[in-house]
Design a protein around this motif. Structure first.
Motif, PDB file in Angstrom:
ATOM      1  N   ALA A  75      32.869  57.243  51.919  1.00  0.00           N
ATOM      2  CA  ALA A  75      31.612  57.154  51.141  1.00  0.00           C
ATOM      3  C   ALA A  75      30.629  56.926  51.980  1.00  0.00           C
ATOM      4  CB  ALA A  75      31.698  56.223  50.025  1.00  0.00           C
ATOM      5  N   THR A  76      30.704  55.680  52.941  1.00  0.00           N
ATOM      6  CA  THR A  76      29.424  55.684  53.736  1.00  0.00           C
ATOM      7  C   THR A  76      29.067  56.644  54.771  1.00  0.00           C
ATOM      8  OG1 THR A  76      30.160  53.175  53.877  1.00  0.00           O
ATOM      9  CG2 THR A  76      28.755  54.122  55.782  1.00  0.00           C
ATOM     10  N   ARG A  91      29.521  60.171  54.205  1.00  0.00           N
ATOM     11  CA  ARG A  91      28.841  60.905  53.038  1.00  0.00           C
ATOM     12  C   ARG A  91      27.249  60.420  52.826  1.00  0.00           C
ATOM     13  NH1 ARG A  91      27.421  62.847  48.356  1.00  0.00           N
ATOM     14  NH2 ARG A  91      28.072  65.147  47.796  1.00  0.00           N
ATOM     15  N   ARG A  92      27.150  59.251  52.579  1.00  0.00           N
ATOM     16  CA  ARG A  92      25.915  58.855  52.381  1.00  0.00           C
ATOM     17  C   ARG A  92      24.788  59.035  53.497  1.00  0.00           C
ATOM     18  NH1 ARG A  92      27.210  54.174  51.111  1.00  0.00           N
ATOM     19  NH2 ARG A  92      26.676  52.981  53.114  1.00  0.00           N
ATOM     20  N   GLU A  93      25.651  58.540  54.875  1.00  0.00           N
ATOM     21  CA  GLU A  93      24.602  58.327  55.837  1.00  0.00           C
ATOM     22  C   GLU A  93      24.489  59.654  56.810  1.00  0.00           C
ATOM     23  OE1 GLU A  93      25.453  53.689  56.846  1.00  0.00           O
ATOM     24  OE2 GLU A  93      26.430  55.352  58.241  1.00  0.00           O
ATOM     25  N   SER A 143      24.039  63.214  53.065  1.00  0.00           N
ATOM     26  CA  SER A 143      23.003  62.985  52.217  1.00  0.00           C
ATOM     27  C   SER A 143      21.756  62.429  52.914  1.00  0.00           C
ATOM     28  CB  SER A 143      23.375  62.074  50.811  1.00  0.00           C
ATOM     29  OG  SER A 143      24.404  62.565  50.265  1.00  0.00           O
ATOM     30  N   GLY A 144      21.971  61.440  53.706  1.00  0.00           N
ATOM     31  CA  GLY A 144      21.029  60.543  54.454  1.00  0.00           C
ATOM     32  C   GLY A 144      20.278  61.400  55.445  1.00  0.00           C
ATOM     33  N   ASP A 149      21.197  55.976  58.815  1.00  0.00           N
ATOM     34  CA  ASP A 149      21.737  57.253  58.626  1.00  0.00           C
ATOM     35  C   ASP A 149      21.863  58.054  59.758  1.00  0.00           C
ATOM     36  OD1 ASP A 149      21.630  56.628  55.846  1.00  0.00           O
ATOM     37  OD2 ASP A 149      19.850  57.622  55.413  1.00  0.00           O
ATOM     38  N   ARG A 162      22.780  68.897  45.525  1.00  0.00           N
ATOM     39  CA  ARG A 162      22.430  67.577  45.897  1.00  0.00           C
ATOM     40  C   ARG A 162      21.430  66.702  45.261  1.00  0.00           C
ATOM     41  NH1 ARG A 162      19.472  70.747  51.219  1.00  0.00           N
ATOM     42  NH2 ARG A 162      21.225  71.769  52.022  1.00  0.00           N
ATOM     43  N   GLU A 194      22.311  64.063  44.064  1.00  0.00           N
ATOM     44  CA  GLU A 194      22.242  62.507  44.456  1.00  0.00           C
ATOM     45  C   GLU A 194      20.895  62.132  45.237  1.00  0.00           C
ATOM     46  OE1 GLU A 194      24.281  64.288  47.925  1.00  0.00           O
ATOM     47  OE2 GLU A 194      24.112  64.868  45.493  1.00  0.00           O
ATOM     48  N   VAL A 195      20.292  63.150  45.942  1.00  0.00           N
ATOM     49  CA  VAL A 195      19.294  62.998  46.657  1.00  0.00           C
ATOM     50  C   VAL A 195      17.952  62.842  45.740  1.00  0.00           C
ATOM     51  CG1 VAL A 195      17.684  63.839  48.623  1.00  0.00           C
ATOM     52  CG2 VAL A 195      20.228  64.191  48.656  1.00  0.00           C
TER      53      VAL A 195
END
Length: 469
Positions: free
Chosen positions: A72-73, A75-77, A80-81, A104, A304, A306-307
């Motif tokens: 999950a980290t 994917r987020r960084e 998505s980041g 990120d 996207r 979640e952005v």
């Protein structure tokens, strides 16, 4: 024959049911795999608490698919980041929307390093490696650091902006240096290639060996335009088929004698969807006789979500849509129909064919394959007219379109009016010019041209590792 190894952020495994809708990259790469063994490596799209360091392997005919899960980290960084909140907006000239985070960026480098480690164990000495897009800029540098001397190519599907724009992004110097660890860097347009070469020359003590080749720290990278193409025969064959899909039948029935204007885009601020809706509104205001005689269909699958910037865009589009339909609609006629579902090629081809105007007006786009798909789907005896943003890469090739500045809603409105009233002879002449080019430079040309160029590049020495954060 050397094996082809493709690396992309996401891997597209063929759907055995045939119901899936493959994107442009998937169609292109399946063409590249024709007639040779291959490996396609990338993210599975899945998130796992404890992903394996080894990819999950799936065999489909002569192609193996190697799938990596992310945490999950990660994917987020990574995704998505940095990739989509920092790189993406800068590369589309939206500096004000770029949100840089040092964490990120570290995650972006970490995932590229993890991918390189897993991929390196699968590579054979004579493999030809083809890396795709902005998620994986540092991958060649990571592979070189592990000792790989294979020929490695990179294709950039999105724009490469002017050096002063790229330079606003922290970490951009490291990414520019990492680009030179590829033997061949393909971009969509001559303008993108010039921007990238100028950026490298301005940032480093690099030398320009030829018009295309940049030398830095003992390595040479060729930077060249390879405008991506479409499956021409597929669209030409799909477009004339009878309307069997519900959406296509409903659209034909609801139009009656009205002319259809169509836009098809992923929901993204680079596509200029609210601005396009306002340009259509300006057309209605300037041409009141057209009210009730035209319908604008905008298909815009969400992405996207979640952005935060994409959630804000969705609200803006909904508000713009509601205001325009409320102000200009009449009983029995809604000016703009807005759909967020994704549809297969057969449906889109049918919609393109019945549309009098294809409205493709991104604020900035690497190529924009919708423009090419619209042209390919037209009836040769009665083609529609393409209205195309000058900031789409496709504008360098499709001179038969009406080229517009998407920031000027009056100019776009005038182009819509001109397209609707263009006589048949001019429409055929413009369409034929574009079709001649699209048939000559189809998807087979694109894959063969890039891979032939990459295969001819000389192997080079071990290169640098990207600078740590």
């Amino acid at each position: 024959m050397a094996r082809l190894v493709v690396v992309s952020n996401r891997v597209s495994i063929p759907d055995p049911t045939g119901k899936g809708s493959a994107g442009g990259l998937a169609v292109a790469l399946r063409e590249a795999f024709q007639g040779q063994d291959g490996l396609w490596f990338g993210w599975s799209g899945k998130v796992s608490a404890h992903p394996s360091a080894e990819p999950r392997m799936i065999d489909k005919g002569h192609v193996r698919y190697a799938l990596m899960d992310l945490t999950a980290t990660d994917r987020r960084e990574y995704y998505s980041g940095f990739a989509n909140r920092a790189l993406w907006p800068v590369m589309h000239y939206r500096i004000g929307l770029s949100e840089f985070s040092r964490a990120d960026y570290a995650g972006y480098l970490r995932v590229n390093r993890t991918f390189a480690g897993a991929l390196a164990r699968l590579i054979r000495p004579d493999d030809l490696i083809w890396v795709h897009d902005y998620h994986l800029i540092p991958l060649a540098a990571e592979l070189r650091a592990l000792g790989l001397a294979n020929r490695i190519g990179y294709f950039r599907h999105i724009p490469w902006p002017a050096p002063e724009v790229v330079g606003t992004l922290p970490g951009s110097q490291d990414l520019l240096r990492a680009i030179t660890d590829y033997d061949l860097v393909g971009v969509q347009t001559a303008r993108d290639a010039d921007n990238l070469r100028r950026g490298i020359l301005q940032e480093f003590d690099a030398a320009q060996r030829t018009a295309d080749v940049i030398a830095l720290d003992g390595r040479q990278a060729r930077v060249k335009g390879f405008p991506i193409a479409i499956d021409m025969s597929g669209f030409e064959q799909a477009a004339p088929r009878p309307a069997t899909h519900r959406l296509l039948k409903q659209t034909v029935a609801s139009l009656g004698s009205r002319s259809l204007i169509i836009g098809v885009d992923r929901l993204d601020y680079s596509k200029g969807i609210p601005e396009r809706m306002e340009a259509f509104e300006r057309f209605l205001i300037s041409n009141p006789d057209q009210r009730g005689r035209v319908t604008y269909l905008q298909i815009a699958p969400t992405s996207r979500s979640e952005v935060p910037e994409y959630a804000a865009l969705s609200r803006t589009v909904s508000e713009t849509l509601g205001r325009i339909n409320g102000a200009h609609g009449e009983p029995g006629w809604v000016p703009i129909h807005y759909v967020t579902s994704a549809y297969p090629r057969s449906v889109l081809a049918g919609l393109y064919r019945i549309a009098r105007v294809g409205l493709v007006t991104p604020m900035r786009d690497g190529m924009n394959l919708v423009a090419k798909e619209y042209v390919a789907a037209q009836d040769p005896e009665d083609p529609g007219v393409l209205v195309l943003s000058k900031f789409a890469g496709a504008a360098e090739q499709l001179g038969g379109a009406l080229i517009v500045n998407p920031n000027d809603k009056f100019e776009v409105a005038e182009a819509i009016n001109a397209a609707l009233h263009m006589d048949q002879a001019e429409r055929i002449a413009r369409w034929q010019r574009m079709m001649d080019l699209l048939r000559r430079y189809d998807i087979a040309w694109w894959t063969n041209a890039f891979l032939k160029e990459l295969a001819g590049q000389r192997k080079t020495s071990k290169a640098r590792r990207p600078a740590p954060v």
